[in-house]
Each structure stands twice: as C-alpha cells, then as structure tokens.
Design an enzyme around this catalytic site. Structure first.
Site, mmCIF file in Angstrom:
data_model
loop_
_atom_site.group_PDB
_atom_site.id
_atom_site.type_symbol
_atom_site.label_atom_id
_atom_site.label_comp_id
_atom_site.label_asym_id
_atom_site.label_seq_id
_atom_site.Cartn_x
_atom_site.Cartn_y
_atom_site.Cartn_z
ATOM 1 N N ALA A 10 0.854 -1.179 0.000
ATOM 2 C CA ALA A 10 0.000 0.000 0.000
ATOM 3 C C ALA A 10 0.897 1.238 0.000
ATOM 4 C CB ALA A 10 -0.917 -0.026 1.228
ATOM 5 N N GLU A 84 6.672 2.477 -9.609
ATOM 6 C CA GLU A 84 5.297 2.694 -10.071
ATOM 7 C C GLU A 84 4.898 1.631 -11.099
ATOM 8 O OE1 GLU A 84 3.581 4.748 -8.409
ATOM 9 O OE2 GLU A 84 5.141 5.948 -7.467
ATOM 10 N N CYS A 181 -10.661 -0.784 8.006
ATOM 11 C CA CYS A 181 -10.900 0.641 7.769
ATOM 12 C C CYS A 181 -11.340 0.894 6.330
ATOM 13 C CB CYS A 181 -9.653 1.446 8.106
ATOM 14 S SG CYS A 181 -9.296 1.504 9.881
#
Length: 198
Positions: A10, A84, A181
């Site tokens: 993440a 990326e 969450c």
C-alpha cells in the site's frame, strides 16, 4: 538464472526507498543499473524517483508505448529497476518476464497492488501472474493494523469512492489503510488519525 520480481505494498511502505537502496547496492559494486518510473507520475518532477525520506534520483520514464527489450536498454546492464510498476501494461510485464528469462537480466518491479476502490491495476495483476518472486512490503494503517489497501481523499480529507482509476497524488490524496478501515463507511482509522499520513 535471472527472475522477474514484484515487490508490492500500500502507499507509504517505502517502495521507492527500497528501489533506490537496491540501485545503490549494485552500483557500489561497480555494476550498471537502469531505473524507470511512470512518465505521468510527476510528483517529484518528470523522471524522478523520490522517497518520502528525502532521497531522489533521475530515472528513465515509461509510458504505454515503451518497449522493454534488451536491445533498447544497451549493453552491460546488471539489473532493471521499475518504480510505479502498477502503471505497466500487461504486454510490458510479459516483455519484462521474457527479458529476465531469455536475456538473463534481473528485473525488480515496485508498485501498488490495488487502487482506491480495491481493484487491481492491470500491470499489477499481470505481475502477480508472471513474477517469479512476489514480496509484500509492510505499511501501517492509522488504527495500527497492517495496511494493505489504499483510499483516495478529497482536499477536505473526505473519502472519495468513485472516479478514474489513476489520479496522481501523494499523502494529500491517498491514505494506506487496513481492510477493516477500507470497508468502514468513512475510511475508519485513516481519517481518525490524519497526522500519521500527512
């Protein structure tokens, strides 16, 4: 034999820092590496891989039309490092996999596994399919659990649940959260402790 590696996490897990450290390790031993980052990710400047710790380095850029072949990369290369990597196309991932196995060039990709909606990026999905070694890097949610998901927030810190898959941004736009969450109505711990992320 060389391999294709995918190191995913993440947001805020230190992926770019780890990539820059790998590059340093190779170069300290006199070996040539080539770094790539996504052409449209200009948060630190065009063609710059930057860590939140303050490290930064120029890199070549890739877009959807970039061809990853040994002939295009030049001679004497010891390792190819890609930041990326979620923005790679599936065809590019296959080119990198082939390069690792046919041209005996190690390829290490760093990137996100999923977007702010919990859906896979096409490049990440192909990396999870073809990579010879997959490693999860750890990040922490504001609630102190392991963060494995990302959420997008607006300028007021409110969660955004719809929109285009790719909107470039850093801590002002995204939060790393745990699954609990992620599935809460308001993004849970990500909004209850914004100081941990911004």
């Amino acid at each position: 034999m060389s391999k294709l590696y995918f190191r995913y996490a993440a947001m805020n897990a230190g992926k770019s820092t780890a990539l820059l450290q790998v590059a340093h390790n190779y170069e300290e031993r006199g070996m040539r590496v080539l770094l790539f980052t996504a052409a449209h990710d200009d948060r630190a400047g065009h063609g710059v891989i930057a860590s939140r710790l303050g490290l930064a380095r120029q890199a070549a850029t890739f877009g959807p039309d970039t061809a990853f072949t040994r002939a295009h990369l030049g001679p004497g290369l010891a390792c190819l490092l890609i930041d990326e990597a979620q923005f790679l196309t599936p065809a590019q991932v296959r080119q990198l996999h082939r390069m690792a196995h046919v041209d005996d060039l190690p390829v290490i990709c760093f990137g996100l596994r999923s977007d702010f909606r919990g859906e896979a990026f096409p490049g990440s999905a192909m990396l999870l399919t073809l990579a010879d070694e997959v490693e999860e890097m750890k990040s922490i949610c504001a609630c102190a659990r392991k963060a494995t998901m990302n959420i997008r927030v607006d300028a007021d810190g409110r969660r955004v649940q719809h929109g285009e898959q790719v909107v470039i941004g850093g801590n002002e736009r995204y939060r790393a959260v745990c699954p609990s969450c992620f599935y809460s109505d308001d993004g849970g711990g990500a909004e209850s402790a914004p100081g941990l992320f911004g």
